[in-house]
Design a protein around this motif. Sequence first.
Motif, PDB file in Angstrom:
ATOM      1  N   GLU A  93       0.810  -1.223   0.000  1.00 11.08           N
ATOM      2  CA  GLU A  93       0.000   0.000   0.000  1.00 11.08           C
ATOM      3  C   GLU A  93       0.843   1.273   0.000  1.00 11.08           C
ATOM      4  O   GLU A  93       0.345   2.348  -0.314  1.00 11.08           O
ATOM      5  N   GLU A  94       2.119   1.147   0.370  1.00  8.15           N
ATOM      6  CA  GLU A  94       2.990   2.322   0.479  1.00  8.15           C
ATOM      7  C   GLU A  94       4.431   1.875   0.307  1.00  8.15           C
ATOM      8  O   GLU A  94       4.813   0.806   0.782  1.00  8.15           O
ATOM      9  N   VAL A  95       5.219   2.675  -0.399  1.00 10.80           N
ATOM     10  CA  VAL A  95       6.649   2.403  -0.517  1.00 10.80           C
ATOM     11  C   VAL A  95       7.431   3.667  -0.201  1.00 10.80           C
ATOM     12  O   VAL A  95       6.905   4.784  -0.274  1.00 10.80           O
ATOM     13  N   CYS A  96       8.684   3.463   0.139  1.00  7.47           N
ATOM     14  CA  CYS A  96       9.592   4.556   0.494  1.00  7.47           C
ATOM     15  C   CYS A  96      10.737   4.613  -0.504  1.00  7.47           C
ATOM     16  O   CYS A  96      11.007   3.642  -1.211  1.00  7.47           O
ATOM     17  N   ALA A  97      11.413   5.728  -0.523  1.00  8.06           N
ATOM     18  CA  ALA A  97      12.635   5.893  -1.302  1.00  8.06           C
ATOM     19  C   ALA A  97      13.553   6.823  -0.526  1.00  8.06           C
ATOM     20  O   ALA A  97      13.085   7.731   0.184  1.00  8.06           O
ATOM     21  N   LEU A  98      14.850   6.607  -0.663  1.00  2.79           N
ATOM     22  CA  LEU A  98      15.851   7.420   0.009  1.00  2.79           C
ATOM     23  C   LEU A  98      16.846   7.943  -1.006  1.00  2.79           C
ATOM     24  O   LEU A  98      17.159   7.258  -1.981  1.00  2.79           O
ATOM     25  N   ALA A  99      17.356   9.136  -0.746  1.00  5.57           N
ATOM     26  CA  ALA A  99      18.434   9.687  -1.563  1.00  5.57           C
ATOM     27  C   ALA A  99      19.283  10.575  -0.679  1.00  5.57           C
ATOM     28  O   ALA A  99      18.755  11.326   0.159  1.00  5.57           O
ATOM     29  N   LEU A 100      20.590  10.483  -0.839  1.00  6.24           N
ATOM     30  CA  LEU A 100      21.461  11.403  -0.115  1.00  6.24           C
ATOM     31  C   LEU A 100      21.017  12.830  -0.411  1.00  6.24           C
ATOM     32  O   LEU A 100      20.663  13.151  -1.553  1.00  6.24           O
ATOM     33  N   VAL A 101      21.016  13.659   0.589  1.00  5.50           N
ATOM     34  CA  VAL A 101      20.541  15.033   0.444  1.00  5.50           C
ATOM     35  C   VAL A 101      21.261  15.735  -0.703  1.00  5.50           C
ATOM     36  O   VAL A 101      20.637  16.458  -1.491  1.00  5.50           O
ATOM     37  N   HIS A 102      22.553  15.502  -0.849  1.00  9.19           N
ATOM     38  CA  HIS A 102      23.330  16.211  -1.880  1.00  9.19           C
ATOM     39  C   HIS A 102      23.231  15.569  -3.268  1.00  9.19           C
ATOM     40  O   HIS A 102      23.724  16.122  -4.241  1.00  9.19           O
ATOM     41  N   ASN A 103      22.548  14.415  -3.392  1.00  6.28           N
ATOM     42  CA  ASN A 103      22.428  13.727  -4.677  1.00  6.28           C
ATOM     43  C   ASN A 103      21.187  14.252  -5.420  1.00  6.28           C
ATOM     44  O   ASN A 103      20.121  13.650  -5.409  1.00  6.28           O
ATOM     45  N   VAL A 104      21.349  15.383  -6.058  1.00  3.28           N
ATOM     46  CA  VAL A 104      20.238  16.063  -6.731  1.00  3.28           C
ATOM     47  C   VAL A 104      19.580  15.177  -7.795  1.00  3.28           C
ATOM     48  O   VAL A 104      18.348  15.068  -7.828  1.00  3.28           O
ATOM     49  N   PRO A 105      20.345  14.501  -8.668  1.00  2.42           N
ATOM     50  CA  PRO A 105      19.677  13.668  -9.682  1.00  2.42           C
ATOM     51  C   PRO A 105      18.807  12.564  -9.081  1.00  2.42           C
ATOM     52  O   PRO A 105      17.700  12.309  -9.566  1.00  2.42           O
ATOM     53  N   SER A 106      19.281  11.910  -8.030  1.00  2.00           N
ATOM     54  CA  SER A 106      18.481  10.843  -7.416  1.00  2.00           C
ATOM     55  C   SER A 106      17.226  11.399  -6.767  1.00  2.00           C
ATOM     56  O   SER A 106      16.149  10.801  -6.865  1.00  2.00           O
ATOM     57  N   ASN A 107      17.330  12.547  -6.115  1.00  2.00           N
ATOM     58  CA  ASN A 107      16.148  13.183  -5.541  1.00  2.00           C
ATOM     59  C   ASN A 107      15.144  13.544  -6.629  1.00  2.00           C
ATOM     60  O   ASN A 107      13.938  13.403  -6.437  1.00  2.00           O
ATOM     61  N   LYS A 108      15.623  13.962  -7.802  1.00  2.00           N
ATOM     62  CA  LYS A 108      14.717  14.295  -8.906  1.00  2.00           C
ATOM     63  C   LYS A 108      13.991  13.058  -9.413  1.00  2.00           C
ATOM     64  O   LYS A 108      12.801  13.110  -9.721  1.00  2.00           O
ATOM     65  N   VAL A 109      14.694  11.930  -9.518  1.00  2.00           N
ATOM     66  CA  VAL A 109      14.053  10.687  -9.946  1.00  2.00           C
ATOM     67  C   VAL A 109      12.903  10.358  -9.005  1.00  2.00           C
ATOM     68  O   VAL A 109      11.789  10.056  -9.431  1.00  2.00           O
ATOM     69  N   ILE A 110      13.175  10.413  -7.717  1.00  2.00           N
ATOM     70  CA  ILE A 110      12.173  10.081  -6.713  1.00  2.00           C
ATOM     71  C   ILE A 110      10.962  11.007  -6.831  1.00  2.00           C
ATOM     72  O   ILE A 110       9.818  10.564  -6.799  1.00  2.00           O
ATOM     73  N   GLN A 111      11.209  12.289  -6.985  1.00  2.00           N
ATOM     74  CA  GLN A 111      10.115  13.253  -7.091  1.00  2.00           C
ATOM     75  C   GLN A 111       9.311  13.039  -8.375  1.00  2.00           C
ATOM     76  O   GLN A 111       8.081  13.130  -8.364  1.00  2.00           O
ATOM     77  N   SER A 142      14.075  11.310   2.876  1.00  2.00           N
ATOM     78  CA  SER A 142      13.190  10.157   2.917  1.00  2.00           C
ATOM     79  C   SER A 142      11.860  10.557   2.288  1.00  2.00           C
ATOM     80  O   SER A 142      11.311  11.612   2.591  1.00  2.00           O
ATOM     81  N   TYR A 143      11.351   9.695   1.414  1.00  2.00           N
ATOM     82  CA  TYR A 143      10.115   9.962   0.680  1.00  2.00           C
ATOM     83  C   TYR A 143       9.184   8.763   0.809  1.00  2.00           C
ATOM     84  O   TYR A 143       9.630   7.633   1.004  1.00  2.00           O
ATOM     85  N   THR A 144       7.893   8.991   0.635  1.00  2.00           N
ATOM     86  CA  THR A 144       6.911   7.913   0.585  1.00  2.00           C
ATOM     87  C   THR A 144       5.920   8.184  -0.541  1.00  2.00           C
ATOM     88  O   THR A 144       5.740   9.320  -0.979  1.00  2.00           O
ATOM     89  N   ILE A 145       5.309   7.107  -1.001  1.00  2.00           N
ATOM     90  CA  ILE A 145       4.194   7.221  -1.936  1.00  2.00           C
ATOM     91  C   ILE A 145       3.176   6.157  -1.545  1.00  2.00           C
ATOM     92  O   ILE A 145       3.529   5.022  -1.241  1.00  2.00           O
ATOM     93  N   HIS A 146       1.914   6.556  -1.515  1.00  2.00           N
ATOM     94  CA  HIS A 146       0.813   5.665  -1.154  1.00  2.00           C
ATOM     95  C   HIS A 146       0.118   5.186  -2.422  1.00  2.00           C
ATOM     96  O   HIS A 146       0.014   5.918  -3.404  1.00  2.00           O
ATOM     97  N   LYS A 147      -0.375   3.995  -2.377  1.00  2.00           N
ATOM     98  CA  LYS A 147      -1.070   3.409  -3.517  1.00  2.00           C
ATOM     99  C   LYS A 147      -2.230   4.297  -3.974  1.00  2.00           C
ATOM    100  O   LYS A 147      -2.381   4.543  -5.167  1.00  2.00           O
ATOM    101  N   ASN A 148      -3.034   4.803  -3.035  1.00  2.00           N
ATOM    102  CA  ASN A 148      -4.196   5.623  -3.434  1.00  2.00           C
ATOM    103  C   ASN A 148      -3.750   6.935  -4.080  1.00  2.00           C
ATOM    104  O   ASN A 148      -4.427   7.460  -4.952  1.00  2.00           O
ATOM    105  N   THR A 149      -2.623   7.483  -3.688  1.00  2.00           N
ATOM    106  CA  THR A 149      -2.091   8.693  -4.316  1.00  2.00           C
ATOM    107  C   THR A 149      -1.582   8.376  -5.705  1.00  2.00           C
ATOM    108  O   THR A 149      -1.810   9.136  -6.657  1.00  2.00           O
ATOM    109  N   TRP A 150      -0.881   7.260  -5.840  1.00  2.00           N
ATOM    110  CA  TRP A 150      -0.323   6.865  -7.134  1.00  2.00           C
ATOM    111  C   TRP A 150      -1.441   6.609  -8.142  1.00  2.00           C
ATOM    112  O   TRP A 150      -1.340   7.012  -9.284  1.00  2.00           O
TER     113      TRP A 150
END
Length: 152
Positions: free
Chosen positions: A104-122, A141-149
């Motif tokens: 129902e929900e997944v997370c993703a992590l990216a080093l704060v200074h890793n701008v490209p990885s943060n962009k992928v997640i967003q 740290s990021y999350t996405i919920h199934k109902n939002t997706w």
Amino acid sequence: MPDWDVPKEQRLDWLFNYEIPENQRFIQAVMEGGDIGDIRLRLGIILKETGEFIGWCCTGIKDELLEPKREVMYAISKDHRSQGYTTQAAQGLIKYLFENTHVEEVCALALVHNVPSNKVIQKCGFVWSNILEMDGMPYNSYTIHKNTWIDR
């Protein structure tokens, strides 16, 4: 990954004795109703034009995270960055999880200074949660919920 420099023999051991069998258990769990529990899935990112292995996209439980603890993670070779491959792979994995499992929900992590990885997640629709420190390094740290997706 720079800190994963291990001999080829060790990687082959991991692949044949751990990763492939666990992928098979994941697929079996999906076929039996979608309760994947804490089983990991490890996928390669393959360049369609050449068949070249250019990265990976995986999902598994990360103990350092608060619930739900299921993470989507990825890496791409330096020669194929900023071309959308990682975003496409991560979006495909998220779609698969939400459409074929009980997740129902997944997370993703990216080093704060890793701008490209943060962009992928967003780009994948994740919402920023907080900053976590792991091994002395700050991660977004990021999350996405199934109902939002589904509403995307």
